[in-house]
Scaffold this active site. Structure first.
Site, mmCIF file in Angstrom:
data_model
loop_
_atom_site.group_PDB
_atom_site.id
_atom_site.type_symbol
_atom_site.label_atom_id
_atom_site.label_comp_id
_atom_site.label_asym_id
_atom_site.label_seq_id
_atom_site.Cartn_x
_atom_site.Cartn_y
_atom_site.Cartn_z
ATOM 1 N N THR A 107 44.664 99.384 28.852
ATOM 2 C CA THR A 107 43.952 98.974 27.437
ATOM 3 C C THR A 107 42.517 100.170 28.143
ATOM 4 O OG1 THR A 107 43.301 96.890 27.924
ATOM 5 C CG2 THR A 107 45.767 97.519 26.996
ATOM 6 N N ASP A 203 36.367 104.943 41.167
ATOM 7 C CA ASP A 203 36.621 103.827 41.045
ATOM 8 C C ASP A 203 35.243 102.772 41.562
ATOM 9 O OD1 ASP A 203 36.417 100.183 41.144
ATOM 10 O OD2 ASP A 203 38.291 100.911 40.308
HETATM 11 C C1 PRP Z 1 33.482 99.908 35.959
HETATM 12 C C2 PRP Z 1 32.399 99.662 35.686
HETATM 13 C C3 PRP Z 1 31.767 98.768 34.281
HETATM 14 C C4 PRP Z 1 33.310 99.504 33.947
HETATM 15 C C5 PRP Z 1 32.976 100.980 32.993
HETATM 16 O O1 PRP Z 1 33.847 97.860 36.200
HETATM 17 O O2 PRP Z 1 31.011 98.695 36.834
HETATM 18 O O3 PRP Z 1 31.610 97.928 34.093
HETATM 19 O O4 PRP Z 1 34.778 99.889 34.967
HETATM 20 O O5 PRP Z 1 34.145 101.299 31.709
HETATM 21 P P1 PRP Z 1 33.635 101.111 30.486
HETATM 22 O O6 PRP Z 1 33.063 102.079 30.173
HETATM 23 O O7 PRP Z 1 35.241 101.911 29.995
HETATM 24 O O8 PRP Z 1 34.111 99.465 30.201
HETATM 25 P P2 PRP Z 1 35.110 97.423 36.834
HETATM 26 O O9 PRP Z 1 36.125 97.357 35.318
HETATM 27 O O10 PRP Z 1 36.247 98.244 36.993
HETATM 28 O O11 PRP Z 1 35.157 96.438 37.450
HETATM 29 P P3 PRP Z 1 34.412 96.268 38.927
HETATM 30 O O12 PRP Z 1 33.096 96.650 38.598
HETATM 31 O O13 PRP Z 1 34.994 95.068 39.587
HETATM 32 O O14 PRP Z 1 35.459 97.206 39.554
HETATM 33 N N1 URA Z 2 34.621 103.248 35.819
HETATM 34 C C1 URA Z 2 34.786 103.516 37.128
HETATM 35 O O1 URA Z 2 34.427 103.097 37.834
HETATM 36 N N2 URA Z 2 34.710 104.791 37.055
HETATM 37 C C2 URA Z 2 35.272 105.191 35.980
HETATM 38 O O2 URA Z 2 35.165 106.930 36.073
HETATM 39 C C3 URA Z 2 35.140 104.184 35.165
HETATM 40 C C4 URA Z 2 34.835 103.481 34.571
#
Ligand code: PRP
Ligand code: URA
Length: 212
Positions: A107, A203
């Site tokens: 989502t 990621d």
């Molecule tokens: C990633 C990143 C941000 C988010 C960005 O975290 O570090 O927090 O996604 O995406 P958005 O701008 O669409 O919200 P993630 O949710 O993957 O968690 P992590 O840091 O634990 O890997």
């Molecule tokens: N979170 C990540 O880590 N990478 C992306 O490109 C978008 C969201």
């Protein structure tokens, strides 16, 4: 919202190696930290200071020191942790709070799963750290959370940002009437259909810490 893209050849050089898919985790972690230290220079340009009288071996003079209350650094877990050391290296006397957030990869909605923050952030300068600003959902939720605790001076630092995410954060920060500043290493082209930044780096959390 003010947006500052840190346009420096060293930042572009380190970002290039961070983006490269063959860069291993130890190197990725080191680069994220180094990039944060370079971005911290811009992010702290308006850090609050107060006069401070000292004596050099030659004369009395007036300098400056960081003002109270101390700035608060808030990495957004997990990936923001990879930037923390690079920031505290420049601001060793700052306090550190934590916000744990995860984006649902279907989502693209963010949820908060942990927090450790002071109860009252009024009068505090807050530096939010997260390497990726994609849809902006996580950053908007973090800003709303901090605003709910009284924060009115928020600087977000990201390594990469998508134009769509910047627009979203700008709209929501304006609605909250909070003067947010964004300091970023680069603004990329766009988001893909999975909400990933293009060209991006993949990621960030997985590349720092593995896909647990
Ligand atoms: C990633 C990143 C941000 C988010 C960005 O975290 O570090 O927090 O996604 O995406 P958005 O701008 O669409 O919200 P993630 O949710 O993957 O968690 P992590 O840091 O634990 O890997
Ligand atoms: N979170 C990540 O880590 N990478 C992306 O490109 C978008 C969201």
């Amino acid at each position: 919202m003010r947006v500052h893209v840190a346009d420096h050849p060293l930042i572009a050089h380190k970002l290039t190696y961070l983006r490269e898919k063959s860069t291993d985790s130890p190197t990725f972690r080191r680069l994220a930290e180094e990039l944060m230290t370079l971005l911290a220079y811009e992010a702290t340009r308006e850090v609050r200071v107060e006069p401070f009288d000292i004596e050099t071996p030659v004369a009395r003079t007036r300098g400056i020191k960081l003002a109270r209350p101390k700035p608060l650094i808030v990495p957004i877990l997990r990936a923001g942790l990879g930037m923390l050391e690079g920031m505290v290296r420049l601001l060793p006397s700052a306090e550190v709070g934590f916000l744990g957030m995860i984006r649902n990869e279907e989502t693209l909605e963010a949820t908060t799963y942990a927090n450790r923050l002071p109860d009252d952030l009024s009068g505090r300068q807050v530096f939010l750290l997260d390497p990726m600003l994609a849809t902006g959902g996580s950053l908007v939720m973090a800003i709303e959370y901090l605003a709910g605790l009284g924060a009115r001076d928020i600087t977000a630092v990201t390594l990469l940002s998508a134009p769509e995410g910047i627009a979203h954060v700008r709209t929501e920060a304006d609605k909250l009437n909070i003067p947010v500043t964004l300091v970023t290493g680069a603004i990329d082209e766009r988001l893909n259909e999975h909400g990933y930044i293009v060209p991006g780096l993949g990621d960030a959390g997985d590349r720092l810490y593995g896909s647990v």
